[in-house]
Write a protein that holds these residues in place. Structure first.
Motif, mmCIF file in Angstrom:
data_model
loop_
_atom_site.group_PDB
_atom_site.id
_atom_site.type_symbol
_atom_site.label_atom_id
_atom_site.label_comp_id
_atom_site.label_asym_id
_atom_site.label_seq_id
_atom_site.Cartn_x
_atom_site.Cartn_y
_atom_site.Cartn_z
ATOM 1 N N ASN A 1 0.848 -1.186 0.000
ATOM 2 C CA ASN A 1 0.000 0.000 0.000
ATOM 3 C C ASN A 1 0.891 1.247 0.000
ATOM 4 O OD1 ASN A 1 -1.443 2.306 1.166
ATOM 5 N ND2 ASN A 1 -3.110 0.857 1.558
ATOM 6 N N SER B 1 0.331 4.497 0.431
ATOM 7 C CA SER B 1 0.168 5.504 1.486
ATOM 8 C C SER B 1 0.770 5.058 2.823
ATOM 9 C CB SER B 1 -1.299 5.885 1.660
ATOM 10 O OG SER B 1 -2.063 4.750 1.962
ATOM 11 N N LYS B 2 0.895 3.735 3.020
ATOM 12 C CA LYS B 2 1.487 3.232 4.274
ATOM 13 C C LYS B 2 2.955 2.819 4.092
ATOM 14 C CE LYS B 2 -2.896 1.451 6.028
ATOM 15 N NZ LYS B 2 -3.646 0.260 6.424
ATOM 16 N N LYS C 1 1.756 4.043 -7.746
ATOM 17 C CA LYS C 1 0.965 3.862 -6.511
ATOM 18 C C LYS C 1 0.195 2.555 -6.466
ATOM 19 C CE LYS C 1 0.465 8.706 -5.424
ATOM 20 N NZ LYS C 1 -0.241 9.912 -5.723
ATOM 21 N N GLU C 2 -0.337 2.121 -7.622
ATOM 22 C CA GLU C 2 -1.151 0.891 -7.672
ATOM 23 C C GLU C 2 -0.339 -0.327 -8.099
ATOM 24 O OE1 GLU C 2 -4.375 1.015 -6.662
ATOM 25 O OE2 GLU C 2 -3.992 3.136 -6.267
ATOM 26 N N MET D 1 0.027 -2.762 5.664
ATOM 27 C CA MET D 1 0.420 -2.177 4.365
ATOM 28 C C MET D 1 0.551 -3.246 3.276
ATOM 29 S SD MET D 1 4.466 -1.292 4.499
ATOM 30 C CE MET D 1 4.580 -0.830 6.209
ATOM 31 N N GLU E 1 -0.777 -6.710 1.107
ATOM 32 C CA GLU E 1 -1.960 -7.469 0.688
ATOM 33 C C GLU E 1 -1.494 -8.614 -0.205
ATOM 34 O OE1 GLU E 1 -5.784 -7.149 -2.282
ATOM 35 O OE2 GLU E 1 -4.706 -5.295 -1.807
#
Length: 197
Positions: A71, A73-74, A90-91, A112, A114
């Motif tokens: 992730n 942002s984290k 970002k993705e 953070m 996945e």
């Protein structure tokens, strides 16, 4: 946190419905013996800095299965560099489950990460180069090569007046290394280069 980040920018093919470029980030554990301490680098001056250099040692190809998404942002908790280096990706920031286990033991926040779908979860999941449908999920493969990087210190020997031999740091050895990253994409459209290989 012992983190190594690879960023790839792939130019898009506008006639195939792709945007101007696609960015990918691959984050792996950095082992201590892989790099030269910055203090040593600072002390060793480079002669002829404009010279195009050839690597003295070619290290083998490393094949990495990137089965976890990070992730953005984290991600700063893992490395402050992720925010700058991976801003366009970002993705599309990927890492490996074995590296995640190492970082979790060091106290990094697990939220953070996945875990991405695997072949065991989706039995019909295939490699993108074998997938005919552009909108189906598949396993993408991306290869890159680092043509020249400082990989270890060189030591030279000197003899003093009494004939005693001693060694001292006298340079940097350079290496070349290739990587292939395999990772899940939700549609083949995000991996169109893989069909040319």
């Amino acid at each position: 946190q012992e983190v190594k980040i690879f960023r790839a920018l792939i130019l898009g093919e506008l006639e195939r419905g792709q945007s101007q470029f696609q960015a990918l980030c691959f984050v792996t554990r950095l082992h201590r013996n892989e790099f030269i301490p910055s203090e040593s680098m600072a002390k060793l001056r480079q002669k002829n800095p404009r010279t195009v250099r050839q690597a003295e040692e070619v290290r083998g190809l490393e094949h990495l299965s990137m089965d976890v998404a990070v992730n953005f942002s984290k991600g700063a908790q893992l490395s402050s560099h992720i925010h700058n280096v991976c801003a366009e990706a970002k993705e599309a920031i990927y890492t490996r489950e074995e590296d995640v286990k190492f970082w979790l033991e060091k106290g990094v926040d697990g939220s953070m990460f996945e875990v991405l779908p695997q072949t065991s979860d989706l039995p019909d999941l295939q490699r993108c180069r074998l997938c005919a449908d552009r909108w189906k999920p598949c396993i993408c493969s991306y290869s890159l090569s680092i043509e020249w990087y400082p990989c270890m210190l060189k030591y030279c020997k000197s003899r003093d007046a009494g004939g005693k031999v001693s060694s001292y740091k006298c340079g940097i050895r350079s290496c070349q290394k290739g990587y292939t990253f395999d990772y899940y994409v939700p549609q083949k459209q995000l991996c169109l280069w893989d069909e040319e290989t």
